[in-house]
Design a protein around this motif. Sequence first.
Motif, short mmCIF file in Angstrom:
data_model
loop_
_atom_site.label_atom_id
_atom_site.label_comp_id
_atom_site.label_asym_id
_atom_site.label_seq_id
_atom_site.Cartn_x
_atom_site.Cartn_y
_atom_site.Cartn_z
N PRO A 10 -49.81 27.84 6.81
CA PRO A 10 -49.39 27.75 8.21
C PRO A 10 -48.55 26.50 8.50
O PRO A 10 -47.55 26.57 9.22
N LYS A 11 -48.92 25.37 7.91
CA LYS A 11 -48.15 24.14 8.13
C LYS A 11 -46.78 24.21 7.47
O LYS A 11 -45.81 23.70 8.01
N ILE A 12 -46.70 24.84 6.31
CA ILE A 12 -45.42 24.98 5.64
C ILE A 12 -44.47 25.83 6.49
O ILE A 12 -43.33 25.45 6.73
N VAL A 13 -44.95 26.99 6.94
CA VAL A 13 -44.11 27.88 7.74
C VAL A 13 -43.66 27.17 9.01
O VAL A 13 -42.48 27.17 9.36
N ASN A 14 -44.60 26.53 9.69
CA ASN A 14 -44.28 25.83 10.93
C ASN A 14 -43.28 24.69 10.67
O ASN A 14 -42.30 24.53 11.41
N SER A 15 -43.50 23.93 9.63
CA SER A 15 -42.62 22.80 9.32
C SER A 15 -41.21 23.26 8.98
O SER A 15 -40.23 22.65 9.41
N ARG A 20 -35.62 23.38 10.87
CA ARG A 20 -34.36 24.09 11.07
C ARG A 20 -34.02 24.23 12.55
O ARG A 20 -32.96 24.73 12.90
N GLY A 21 -34.96 23.80 13.42
CA GLY A 21 -34.73 23.87 14.86
C GLY A 21 -34.79 25.28 15.42
O GLY A 21 -34.13 25.58 16.41
N LEU A 22 -35.59 26.12 14.79
CA LEU A 22 -35.68 27.52 15.21
C LEU A 22 -36.90 27.76 16.08
O LEU A 22 -37.98 27.23 15.79
N SER A 23 -36.73 28.57 17.10
CA SER A 23 -37.88 29.02 17.88
C SER A 23 -38.56 30.14 17.10
O SER A 23 -38.01 30.67 16.12
N VAL A 24 -39.75 30.51 17.51
CA VAL A 24 -40.46 31.61 16.87
C VAL A 24 -39.62 32.88 16.97
O VAL A 24 -39.48 33.64 16.01
N MET A 54 -39.86 33.90 0.23
CA MET A 54 -38.58 33.62 -0.41
C MET A 54 -37.44 33.76 0.60
O MET A 54 -36.52 32.96 0.61
N HIS A 55 -37.53 34.79 1.45
CA HIS A 55 -36.52 34.98 2.49
C HIS A 55 -36.54 33.81 3.47
O HIS A 55 -35.48 33.31 3.88
N LEU A 56 -37.72 33.34 3.83
CA LEU A 56 -37.85 32.18 4.72
C LEU A 56 -37.17 30.96 4.09
O LEU A 56 -36.43 30.24 4.76
N CYS A 57 -37.41 30.74 2.82
CA CYS A 57 -36.79 29.61 2.13
C CYS A 57 -35.27 29.73 2.18
O CYS A 57 -34.56 28.75 2.42
N MET A 58 -34.76 30.94 1.96
CA MET A 58 -33.32 31.17 2.00
C MET A 58 -32.77 30.86 3.40
O MET A 58 -31.74 30.22 3.53
N ILE A 59 -33.48 31.28 4.43
CA ILE A 59 -33.04 31.05 5.81
C ILE A 59 -32.94 29.57 6.13
O ILE A 59 -31.99 29.13 6.77
N VAL A 60 -33.91 28.80 5.67
CA VAL A 60 -33.91 27.37 5.99
C VAL A 60 -33.16 26.53 4.96
O VAL A 60 -33.06 25.33 5.09
N LEU A 62 -33.77 26.13 1.62
CA LEU A 62 -34.65 25.41 0.71
C LEU A 62 -34.92 26.25 -0.52
O LEU A 62 -35.23 27.43 -0.41
N SER A 63 -34.81 25.64 -1.67
CA SER A 63 -35.13 26.34 -2.91
C SER A 63 -36.65 26.50 -3.01
O SER A 63 -37.38 25.52 -2.84
N PRO A 64 -37.13 27.70 -3.29
CA PRO A 64 -38.57 27.89 -3.46
C PRO A 64 -39.16 26.98 -4.53
O PRO A 64 -40.32 26.61 -4.46
N SER A 65 -38.36 26.60 -5.52
CA SER A 65 -38.88 25.73 -6.58
C SER A 65 -39.21 24.35 -6.05
O SER A 65 -39.98 23.62 -6.66
N ASN A 66 -38.66 23.96 -4.89
CA ASN A 66 -39.03 22.68 -4.28
C ASN A 66 -40.45 22.73 -3.74
O ASN A 66 -41.14 21.72 -3.72
N LEU A 67 -40.87 23.89 -3.27
CA LEU A 67 -42.23 24.04 -2.75
C LEU A 67 -43.23 24.34 -3.86
O LEU A 67 -44.40 24.00 -3.74
N PHE A 68 -42.76 25.00 -4.90
CA PHE A 68 -43.63 25.40 -6.00
C PHE A 68 -43.08 24.90 -7.32
O PHE A 68 -42.64 25.68 -8.16
N PRO A 69 -43.09 23.59 -7.54
CA PRO A 69 -42.47 23.05 -8.76
C PRO A 69 -43.18 23.49 -10.04
O PRO A 69 -42.57 23.50 -11.10
#
Length: 93
Positions: A10-15, A20-24, A54-60, A62-69
């Motif tokens: 939840p904190k990752i998604v929210n952050s 990215r300055g996006l509303s829900v 993965m789609h969320l990472c693409m939108i913002v 961010l490479s998914p490998s940054n979150l899951f090294p």
Amino acid sequence: MKKDFMLSTPKIVNSLRLARGLSVTELAVKMKCSRQTIYNWEDGVSEPKLSQFMHLCMIVGLSPSNLFPHLKLTEKKDDSSENNPATTSNNNQ
């Protein structure tokens, strides 16, 4: 005593959304899902599927490998037709 710092989903998604300055609503439109889905992810009611994450990472951006090294996120190569005599043509007949 060293303690590993790990954000919850939840904190990752929210952050990611807020960074990215996006509303829900804006994120829901980009993700092609409902606002309730985003709220559920951020409230910990449910979690995004890997493809959604993965789609969320693409939108913002961010490479998914940054979150899951620790994960090796690579494409699986389908080499079932390589080196298979049944699929290789033989013109020397």
